[in-house]
Enzyme design. Structure first.
Site, PDB file in Angstrom:
ATOM      1  N   GLY A   1       0.826  -1.259   0.058  1.00  0.00           N
ATOM      2  CA  GLY A   1       0.025   0.135   0.020  1.00  0.00           C
ATOM      3  C   GLY A   1       0.692   1.259  -0.069  1.00  0.00           C
ATOM      4  O   GLY A   1       2.276   1.256   0.082  1.00  0.00           O
TER       5      GLY A   1
ATOM      6  N   HIS B   1       3.559  -6.421  -9.716  1.00  0.00           N
ATOM      7  CA  HIS B   1       4.528  -7.454  -9.948  1.00  0.00           C
ATOM      8  C   HIS B   1       3.677  -8.239 -11.225  1.00  0.00           C
ATOM      9  O   HIS B   1       2.526  -8.010 -11.516  1.00  0.00           O
ATOM     10  CB  HIS B   1       4.606  -8.507  -8.947  1.00  0.00           C
ATOM     11  CG  HIS B   1       3.542  -9.014  -8.136  1.00  0.00           C
ATOM     12  ND1 HIS B   1       3.566  -9.046  -6.786  1.00  0.00           N
ATOM     13  CD2 HIS B   1       2.207  -9.460  -8.526  1.00  0.00           C
ATOM     14  CE1 HIS B   1       2.493  -9.670  -6.402  1.00  0.00           C
ATOM     15  NE2 HIS B   1       1.759  -9.801  -7.469  1.00  0.00           N
TER      16      HIS B   1
ATOM     17  N   GLU C   1       5.802  -3.927 -16.459  1.00  0.00           N
ATOM     18  CA  GLU C   1       5.228  -5.267 -15.932  1.00  0.00           C
ATOM     19  C   GLU C   1       5.064  -6.131 -17.344  1.00  0.00           C
ATOM     20  O   GLU C   1       5.291  -7.240 -17.170  1.00  0.00           O
ATOM     21  CB  GLU C   1       3.731  -5.000 -15.085  1.00  0.00           C
ATOM     22  CG  GLU C   1       4.370  -4.073 -13.933  1.00  0.00           C
ATOM     23  CD  GLU C   1       5.307  -4.725 -12.741  1.00  0.00           C
ATOM     24  OE1 GLU C   1       5.519  -6.042 -13.183  1.00  0.00           O
ATOM     25  OE2 GLU C   1       5.812  -4.144 -12.181  1.00  0.00           O
TER      26      GLU C   1
ATOM     27  N   ASP D   1     -17.877  -0.753 -43.696  1.00  0.00           N
ATOM     28  CA  ASP D   1     -19.106  -0.456 -44.167  1.00  0.00           C
ATOM     29  C   ASP D   1     -19.322   1.252 -44.138  1.00  0.00           C
ATOM     30  O   ASP D   1     -19.763   2.049 -44.942  1.00  0.00           O
ATOM     31  CB  ASP D   1     -20.280  -1.129 -43.425  1.00  0.00           C
ATOM     32  CG  ASP D   1     -20.355  -2.218 -43.903  1.00  0.00           C
ATOM     33  OD1 ASP D   1     -20.083  -2.817 -44.883  1.00  0.00           O
ATOM     34  OD2 ASP D   1     -20.852  -3.284 -42.969  1.00  0.00           O
TER      35      ASP D   1
ATOM     36  N   ALA E   1     -22.132   7.255 -42.986  1.00  0.00           N
ATOM     37  CA  ALA E   1     -22.640   7.797 -41.609  1.00  0.00           C
ATOM     38  C   ALA E   1     -21.828   9.071 -41.548  1.00  0.00           C
ATOM     39  O   ALA E   1     -20.510   9.216 -41.925  1.00  0.00           O
ATOM     40  CB  ALA E   1     -22.475   7.118 -40.529  1.00  0.00           C
TER      41      ALA E   1
END
Length: 408
Positions: free
Chosen positions: A118, A132, A167, A283, A330
């Site tokens: 922590g 880790h 990592e 598309d 679109a």
């Protein structure tokens, strides 16, 4: 004073499980050596080049989208210099994933209980152990200490991006390096927004997997055979990506030079190279608010910020209720400070405001009820230029419309 670092052990350090190399050894600097160690290989590697990953537990105090963006960026550092391809698969179970990523606290279920410590609350410093990772032969999973002050794209707190990039190196089979500027050195470095791999990191990972050069050579051969946009001018979709007009055609995308006359140097490029998970032809392409791009293909769509995206398919029906598969075109239009978004399929047009908040129950109108002068049997692509004029395309023809009157 102990420095924040990765919990994976350094080469030569005593360990109960040397291959897994996880533990709580903390020190301010790597051990001194008479000979400077460069990239160090752990000894195991992945036997495949397509690797899946997911984040099964996010930190509680950060938006998931920011964490996803930073970790995706970290994976791209390694994919750019190797043949490896990383695929974000959030819907797969952890047991089905190659690299599972979690933010955990304290003793979190690893064998031998490799505890996290922590944040050091008394002086607002990082804890000694930030994260880790397991090496490939032990599964490749990555664990972050949930109790640290994590952040994205800022100097405040501990960078998700930098720690993830480090990592991931372990997950690919690299041990710690003593090269001070290497991504794989064990001590957490000062934050830099453009933090990148050191040549030492690249040398190490390429010793395991080789370079991407061979794959790039193959792509270049494919691109050489790409149809010239002007010789066969039909278009699958158009977006404004990075403030640049971007055409999609077959398996490729093209960026247009600023004056609109000609293709930008270095293009075309393969769509799948920069838009992960998308392999042309598409598309339709929709850019919303100049920062979000939606790519539609069949019954699915992808959402990207530039070329950084969610990296997985969503069904059109999940977010765009009532919109059919295999749409034609679109685009989003801006007029007098308001945005309107349109999706085209045949002679039908759906109009709404924001693609992220698609309203339920909207009904389509016919093209000529909204856009005067466009072909009634549909269009291939459409976009609004910086001049506010609208350009619609069908095969070798195009139409220019006034954004105020919506007339050709």
């Amino acid at each position: 004073m102990n420095a924040a670092r990765c919990a994976n052990r350094d080469e030569g350090e005593p360990t109960e499980e040397e291959l897994m190399a996880l533990g709580g050894h903390h020190q301010a600097h790597p051990p001194s050596m008479h000979r400077r160690k460069r990239a160090v290989l752990q000894g195991s590697k992945w036997s495949v080049i397509d690797l899946s990953w997911k984040i099964s537990r996010y930190p509680s105090d950060l938006p998931p989208s920011g964490v996803l963006k930073d970790i995706s960026k970290a994976f791209r550092l390694w994919s750019k210099v190797t043949p490896l391809n990383f695929h974000f698969k959030p819907r797969l179970k952890a047991s089905e994933i190659n690299i599972d990523i979690r933010f955990d606290s304290g003793c979190h279920g690893d064998e031998e209980c490799h505890d996290f410590d922590g944040e050091v609350k008394s002086n607002n410093q990082f804890g000694n152990t930030l994260a880790h990772a397991f090496y490939p032969q032990w599964g490749g999973d990555i664990h972050f200490d949930e109790d640290e002050e994590w952040n994205v794209n800022t100097t405040i707190g501990c960078s998700v991006f930098i720690v993830a990039a480090h990592e991931i190196g372990h997950s690919l089979g690299l041990n710690h390096s003593e090269t001070a500027s290497a991504m794989m050195q064990p001590i957490y470095p000062p934050y830099r927004p453009n933090h990148n791999l050191h040549e030492d990191d690249i040398e190490g990972v390429q010793a395991l997997y080789g370079s991407r050069r061979r794959e790039e050579d193959r792509d270049e051969e494919i691109i050489k055979n790409a149809t010239d946009l002007c010789i066969e001018p039909s278009i699958d979709g158009i977006g404004i990506i990075g403030n640049e007009i971007t055409f999609f055609k077959k398996k490729f995308y093209y960026k247009i030079v600023e004056n609109g006359i000609g293709i930008k140097k270095g293009y075309p490029k393969l769509i799948t190279r920069d838009f992960e998970g998308v392999e042309g032809p598409v598309d339709a392409v929709l850019t919303a608010n100049r920062d979000r791009t939606y790519i539609f293909q069949g019954k699915y769509y992808w959402k990207f910020f530039g070329t950084e995206g969610d990296n997985y398919k969503r069904k059109i029906s999940d977010n765009f209720e009532g919109i059919p598969s295999n749409i034609d075109a679109a685009f989003q239009m801006e007029s007098k400070g308001h945005h309107s978004t349109y999706i085209f399929k045949g002679n039908d047009v759906w109009k709404f405001s924001d693609p992220d908040y698609f309203p339920r129950g909207i009904k389509p109108k016919k093209i000529d009820q909204i856009f005067s002068g466009l072909p009634s049997d549909g269009i291939d692509a459409i976009f609004q230029a910086r001049t506010k004029s609208i350009y619609a395309f069908k095969k070798s023809k195009y139409w220019r419309l006034n954004s105020e009157t919506l007339k050709v």
